[in-house]
Design an enzyme around this catalytic site. Sequence first.
Site, PDB file in Angstrom:
ATOM      1  N   TYR A 179       7.225   9.203  -4.679  1.00  0.00           N
ATOM      2  CA  TYR A 179       8.482   8.528  -5.019  1.00  0.00           C
ATOM      3  C   TYR A 179       8.265   7.735  -6.306  1.00  0.00           C
ATOM      4  O   TYR A 179       7.126   7.444  -6.671  1.00  0.00           O
ATOM      5  CB  TYR A 179       8.974   7.626  -3.863  1.00  0.00           C
ATOM      6  CG  TYR A 179       7.962   6.661  -3.313  1.00  0.00           C
ATOM      7  CD1 TYR A 179       7.833   5.386  -3.856  1.00  0.00           C
ATOM      8  CD2 TYR A 179       7.126   7.012  -2.264  1.00  0.00           C
ATOM      9  CE1 TYR A 179       6.910   4.488  -3.359  1.00  0.00           C
ATOM     10  CE2 TYR A 179       6.196   6.121  -1.755  1.00  0.00           C
ATOM     11  CZ  TYR A 179       6.100   4.857  -2.311  1.00  0.00           C
ATOM     12  OH  TYR A 179       5.169   3.983  -1.819  1.00  0.00           O
TER      13      TYR A 179
ATOM     14  N   HIS B 181       2.422   7.341  -7.018  1.00  0.00           N
ATOM     15  CA  HIS B 181       3.219   7.481  -8.248  1.00  0.00           C
ATOM     16  C   HIS B 181       2.565   8.414  -9.260  1.00  0.00           C
ATOM     17  O   HIS B 181       1.349   8.465  -9.353  1.00  0.00           O
ATOM     18  CB  HIS B 181       3.423   6.130  -8.912  1.00  0.00           C
ATOM     19  CG  HIS B 181       4.055   5.128  -8.015  1.00  0.00           C
ATOM     20  ND1 HIS B 181       5.148   5.428  -7.250  1.00  0.00           N
ATOM     21  CD2 HIS B 181       3.744   3.843  -7.747  1.00  0.00           C
ATOM     22  CE1 HIS B 181       5.478   4.359  -6.545  1.00  0.00           C
ATOM     23  NE2 HIS B 181       4.645   3.391  -6.824  1.00  0.00           N
TER      24      HIS B 181
END
Length: 308
Positions: free
Chosen positions: A236, A284
């Site tokens: 995400y 990430h």
Amino acid sequence: MVVQTKWLFVGIIIICLVQIKLNLDSEEMCACIHCMAGSKEDPWFLERYKNLVPKLLSRQNSEFSPNTQKWWEQLQGGSSEKNYSAVVETLFSLFPDEEHYSDAGPHRCRTCAVVGNSGNLEGSHYGPLIDAHDFVIRMNKAPTAGFEKDVGSKTTHHAIYPESAVDMDNSTHLVLVPFKILDLEWLISVFTTKHITRTYTGVKSTVQADMDKVMILHPEFMRYVYEVWLQKQGKYPSTGFIMLVLSLHICDQVNVFGFGASKDGNWHHYYDKRYHQHLNTGVHRGSAEYNITLKLHQKNKIQMYKGW
Ligand code: C5P
């Protein structure tokens, strides 16, 4: 007589069409020299920039699309259906339930500084420049005290999630980035019962902030950032990248500070020299986010300040 009426009718139609065109164009403009939403767009930007995606959660827009429902559930590893409606009800009985930032137009020139936490801010002397913006958006643990010369002291918006929460002063909007339903419940708890002290780790049970300035990012917007801008890279998007894309939607001019590695290739925080974790590891995709940020800079949509 019939011919005259026909031409009058055609004339009225032409005037209406010109008016509609003028209105459409003026809606896209702003009072800055360069506007975020200009009329002659670059195809790469146009493909990504979706202004109709809801930005902040309200009672009225709280229902998720099936895709967002699925994405959000999978992010938190379970079902979010059980008490979502009740949580939304409580949220907006406590916090403002308003339509924010739909004021773009030819008379607005809103400048924004999005300030990430990169160590490249150290010694930059960007403080006064950052503080000169209308909006100064910071995130997570970002302190200003003791770092004013490089990062400034003004904060209009501070984005957090439970695990990254800090106290803020009354002039700052707390912006919650909800990765799970427990984050929404935590926000309620923080301003009421203060009973939530753990999520997957210990969290602050109370946060100093003005309740009337609380904003909640819409999970639909988070999915849009992940799927459209980040093309599903990583698990995400990072808080910084989400705030950067949000600023494209609520500001007319965006300047970006404190993103990316420092001159010597380190990805540490400006406030913690010991933190050297590369943002590319973990959930990430730091380099993908950085490359998109760089592309926005190259296309003149934002200005990046790298500190050297
Ligand atoms: O590390 P943290 O998530 O608190 O930092 C806030 C944001 O600043 C990140 O989400 C990232 O977008 C940006 N950042 C960065 N380079 C660093 C540190 C942070 O781009 N070295």
